[in-house]
Design an enzyme around this catalytic site. Sequence first.
Site, PDB file in Angstrom:
ATOM      1  N   GLU A 152      72.895  -7.729  42.542  1.00 34.47           N
ATOM      2  CA  GLU A 152      72.158  -6.471  42.178  1.00 34.47           C
ATOM      3  C   GLU A 152      72.620  -5.328  43.065  1.00 34.47           C
ATOM      4  O   GLU A 152      72.095  -4.828  43.886  1.00 34.47           O
ATOM      5  CB  GLU A 152      70.651  -6.603  42.061  1.00 34.47           C
ATOM      6  N   GLU A 316      68.957 -12.825  34.875  1.00 30.39           N
ATOM      7  CA  GLU A 316      67.541 -12.804  35.029  1.00 30.39           C
ATOM      8  C   GLU A 316      66.615 -12.525  33.904  1.00 30.39           C
ATOM      9  O   GLU A 316      66.647 -11.278  33.595  1.00 30.39           O
ATOM     10  CB  GLU A 316      67.066 -12.100  36.424  1.00 30.39           C
TER      11      GLU A 316
END
Length: 690
Positions: A152, A316
């Site tokens: 991320e 995710e």
Amino acid sequence: MTEHTNALDRLSLGVCYYPEHWKEELWEDDFRRMAELGISIVRVGEFAWSIFEPEEGVFSFELFDRALDTAHRHGLRIIMGTPTATPPAWLTQKYPEVLNVNFNGQTIEHGLRRHYNYNSPKYRELCAIVVRKMAEHYRDHPAIVGWQIDNEFNCEISEFYSEADHAAFRVWLQRKYGSLAALNEAWGTVFWSQTYTDWSQVHLSRQTTAGKQPNPHLYLDEKRFISDSVIDFAKVQVDLIREIAPNHWITTNGLFGHLDSHRLTEEQLDFFSYDSYPQFSTISQNPDEQNPLADRGWSQTLSTVRSISPQFCVMEQQAGPGGWVNRMDMPSPKPGQMRLWTYQSIAHGANMVVYFRWRTAAFGHEMYWHGLNDYHNRENRRIREARGIGRELAEAGPRIASTSYKAEIAIVRDYDNEWDGEYDMWYGPFYWKSRNEWFKALTRRHIPSDNLYLRKGTTLTELQRYKALIYPHAAIMTDETAALLEEYVSQGGIVVFACRTGYKDERAQCYMRPFPGAAAKLCGISVEEFTMVKGTRTPVRMSWLADEANGVPASETAADSFNDVLLTESESAEVIATYASDYYAGKPAVTRNTFGQGEAWYYGAVFDDASAAQIIARIGLLSPADGVLELPPQVELAIREDAGGPLYFLLNYAEEEAAITLREAKTDLLTGRTVEGAVTLEGFGVLILS
């Protein structure tokens, strides 16, 4: 990028797993149950630097070796994460220069994650060492198929002000401008005597007399610099893995600010990955928003991901209630919602969906970020739902995998306007609102749309995939971009602009031309005057003329936030609506200009659903399911298609049942049954029709 990767040739279901969090006696049963659920791929390792390198220069792979061997025995494939998002305590203590610094000059200390800066030479060196050691150790492990680098990028924080960043910014500017004279011209430093006479005077934005109020042209370059810093940092890891483990694919996850994810993917990755948490759309919802889409609105973000990678991975996928100890208190998905969100991701192009996470952590900041299993590890509703999804995809996955999302309308975006608009309140907030309102109007009318990023390399062929382009409030527009749009329209395309279009160059300086600047020729109008809609006693309205050819009656809509008062300059430009109130009542508010074989629309205000609907009707946009399906507004239509024909994904975001009508017989891919006529779709239900 590698020449070929088969990572997304099939539709895969996966899960995130952290063997370092659990006693080893749990591993065997965990991996066995994953395989029984239909899970075939597992992500590991992205936060485990202190396991892989417990002290500088000392490497330990034993724990993960045992875990990966166990997973391999159960037929599971592994995505290995590089752990560079979480430098260990020994590293930040010994080398504090690797730590990030915030705008106020405060060092961001060890204790959470993503506390490093991209431009520290020492941090790059240490990252290269651990990634090289991992790649050398795992290049031949039979379970590993790919790598996720870091985790991320730019999450938590997307601005960087360490000494290494200030120094790297100067080097970046010297490459970009070549001289201080050129830099001063680009940033307009003659204003307020900001002119630089030595490179040592140049910094990233800093505290001013009015707080965080940097030179706007500097601030735009700062965001471009941050993006380039991320990509350069990623390249260090990518180059090592490509060299050492060339048979493994490479991706990274997340979609965060101040990063050109398109360029990152084109230059470094095999495909892009995203972390999909639809409930963020619900908990961050503007309380004043009219007819919010809630979790359905997440489809627009998935469209952005699809613009980066037509087929992608969701690294995710939300599988439970979510939150850290002190923030992000998301409720549990209701029965059917996890399945709905899974198919939402797949409908929009995900060929790999990885649930976060296998079991809820019993400690740490994310001990309330629940996954498939609860702490007790007993069978629960989410596990049963995942098992059903696994069974469905075992049957339907091969048919879905080869298809790609199909849309004839694109909502156009670009990084310069997004980054500049974060600071420029004279158009930035409008840029986001109009885009959202257009998406609402399209999706509720079952018209699939893409997000299309206009970039320097965008070609006419890419634009010609679409019947219409919606490009509201593009304040920054170069003459090259305008020329490309002119060519698109002249050959039959439709483009829709809105107020505050085309008046800035790529430096974010205003053109000394009549508004809308670079777009004026295409639109055939000029802006006579303009105003923020603030302090008016009554809301401003606009009156639309009837369009008999398309069966659209005369009507009124709001003209919110900002108004451009238009003046037609070309004989081919016609007035479609006029302002109905305030001192400019009766003046043109919306125009349509015939340009070659196409048309350019200019809407003088900020869009809402009703005004977007006016243009949808007047340019004749219809759902591709028109005549095939009758759908209520709460059901999303997405289409994936290949040579075998279209697959219609019907996604019901309401708890209540939805009544749909099929005018011809179709096969539900998830059950194999034939459906026709009146059909009831259960709350949070999904149909995939072929």
